[in-house]
Design an enzyme around this catalytic site. Structure first.
Site, PDB file in Angstrom:
ATOM      1  N   ARG A   1       0.845  -1.194   0.000  1.00 11.21           N
ATOM      2  CA  ARG A   1       0.000   0.000   0.000  1.00 11.21           C
ATOM      3  C   ARG A   1       0.878   1.240   0.000  1.00 11.21           C
ATOM      4  O   ARG A   1       1.070   1.874  -1.020  1.00 11.21           O
ATOM      5  CB  ARG A   1      -0.954  -0.028   1.216  1.00 11.21           C
ATOM      6  N   ASP A   2       1.447   1.566   1.127  1.00  9.12           N
ATOM      7  CA  ASP A   2       2.308   2.753   1.212  1.00  9.12           C
ATOM      8  C   ASP A   2       3.477   2.630   0.242  1.00  9.12           C
ATOM      9  O   ASP A   2       3.902   3.604  -0.371  1.00  9.12           O
ATOM     10  CB  ASP A   2       2.821   2.907   2.649  1.00  9.12           C
TER      11      ASP A   2
ATOM     12  N   HIS B   1       8.801   6.706   8.768  1.00 10.36           N
ATOM     13  CA  HIS B   1       9.507   6.882   7.508  1.00 10.36           C
ATOM     14  C   HIS B   1      10.955   7.250   7.812  1.00 10.36           C
ATOM     15  O   HIS B   1      11.255   7.832   8.851  1.00 10.36           O
ATOM     16  CB  HIS B   1       8.830   7.959   6.662  1.00 10.36           C
TER      17      HIS B   1
ATOM     18  N   CYS C   1       4.566   9.529   0.545  1.00  9.46           N
ATOM     19  CA  CYS C   1       3.268  10.152   0.286  1.00  9.46           C
ATOM     20  C   CYS C   1       3.403  11.129  -0.876  1.00  9.46           C
ATOM     21  O   CYS C   1       4.298  11.979  -0.872  1.00  9.46           O
ATOM     22  CB  CYS C   1       2.772  10.885   1.537  1.00  9.46           C
TER      23      CYS C   1
ATOM     24  N   HIS D   1       4.129   4.266  12.810  1.00 14.67           N
ATOM     25  CA  HIS D   1       4.396   4.200  11.368  1.00 14.67           C
ATOM     26  C   HIS D   1       5.540   5.171  11.082  1.00 14.67           C
ATOM     27  O   HIS D   1       5.362   6.388  11.186  1.00 14.67           O
ATOM     28  CB  HIS D   1       3.132   4.599  10.603  1.00 14.67           C
TER      29      HIS D   1
ATOM     30  N   ASN E   1       9.293   3.996   3.911  1.00 11.08           N
ATOM     31  CA  ASN E   1       9.151   3.507   5.279  1.00 11.08           C
ATOM     32  C   ASN E   1      10.455   2.862   5.738  1.00 11.08           C
ATOM     33  O   ASN E   1      11.338   2.554   4.925  1.00 11.08           O
ATOM     34  CB  ASN E   1       8.060   2.426   5.332  1.00 11.08           C
TER      35      ASN E   1
END
Length: 296
Positions: free
Chosen positions: A14-15, A208, A239, A206, A248
């Site tokens: 996803r990310d 990064h 993003c 979460h 990430n």
């Protein structure tokens, strides 16, 4: 001070993919999810229900989920940013969603086309809709440790928003260092308060690695009770609405560090490295993960 075990949630599909121009076929995504399960991941974010015109990489999330051979010991979820997304997730058969808003008003307007307060109102609707459908809800705050547009995000704002999330009855709470601006001291101070506030509700982080502090922030957060971390194989991610955003923390790098610290993850690191190397071939570029360069 440190736990005996940590749970990693894989978010590479996803990310990790949402900012890539290469569109992976549905069947390839399904294959990778099965391999991630085989490698020991017990939590995987399958995709997101967002505008397919803006994020075409996520347009097949429902189809991916339908094709997965699910396992009782693996939790699969999808990211949703509005009530319509929750409804699409329900229709697709998901029983677990991650509903997220930004702690930054500017980022919220760019990412969700809503002011912070408008986004919070929408979040309340998302939670109500998901709960009415019998879903588990992971409530999230993006840009909790800094914003490229606004700079420092006041800790009290993050605490207030977190309490509002918890008061809605969410099942999990996740804070995101979406910009990678967070530092270890900040992690200890803020996450310690979040863990205390959350009580029995699991707290997730979460991270990064934009400024190279990702793994240091893992260590700092563990010191104050955080036991769940989001990662992405190879260090994929970012993003599209954050200037300079990078990936990430890498799943294999995080698992390797934790195992060296005698903290169990249950993850087959070599298997994740193999997935990362294949993804490098698919995307035609080197990924930022480091352990792949020294193993095998």
């Amino acid at each position: 001070m440190y736990p005996s075990e940590v749970i990693l949630e894989e978010q590479g599909l996803r990310d990790g993919l949402q900012v890539e121009s290469t569109l992976l076929p549905t069947e390839k995504k399904v294959e990778l999810i099965h391999r991630l399960m085989d490698a020991g991941l017990k939590r995987i974010q399958v995709g997101s229900f967002v505008n397919p015109k803006l994020v075409p990489q996520m347009a097949d999330t429902a189809a991916v989920f339908a094709a997965i051979q699910q396992r009782p010991d693996v939790s699969l979820n999808a990211l949703v940013l509005n009530t319509k997304g929750v409804e699409r997730a329900v229709e697709a058969g998901f029983t677990h969603v991650a509903a997220s808003i930004s702690a930054s008003d500017t980022h919220s307007r760019k990412n969700a086309n809503k002011s912070l307060e408008e986004a919070m109102t929408e979040f309340e609707s998302m939670v109500r809709t998901a709960k009415a459908a019998g879903m588990r809800v992971r409530g999230g705050l993006q840009c909790a440790f800094g914003c490229r547009y606004e700079g420092e995000i006041p800790a009290q704002r993050v605490l207030d928003l977190s309490k509002r999330h918890l008061d809605l009855g969410i099942d999990e709470i996740a804070l995101a260092d979406s910009t990678g601006m967070g530092n270890p001291r900040q992690m200890e101070e803020l996450m310690g308060q979040i863990v205390e506030m959350a009580g029995h509700v699991p707290v997730m982080l979460h991270l990064h690695d934009t400024e190279g502090k990702g793994l240091a922030n893992v260590v700092a957060a563990m010191r104050v009770g955080v036991r769940h971390f989001d990662t992405a194989f190879g260090g994929l991610g970012g993003c599209p609405f954050i200037k300079g955003a990078t990936g990430n923390i890498a799943t294999e790098d995080t698992a390797y560090m934790l195992e060296e610290m005698d903290i169990r993850t249950g993850i087959d690191i070599a298997a994740i490295v193999a997935i990362t190397r294949e993804m490098e071939e698919i995307l035609g570029k080197k990924l930022p993960g480091k352990i792949k360069n020294v193993l095998g």
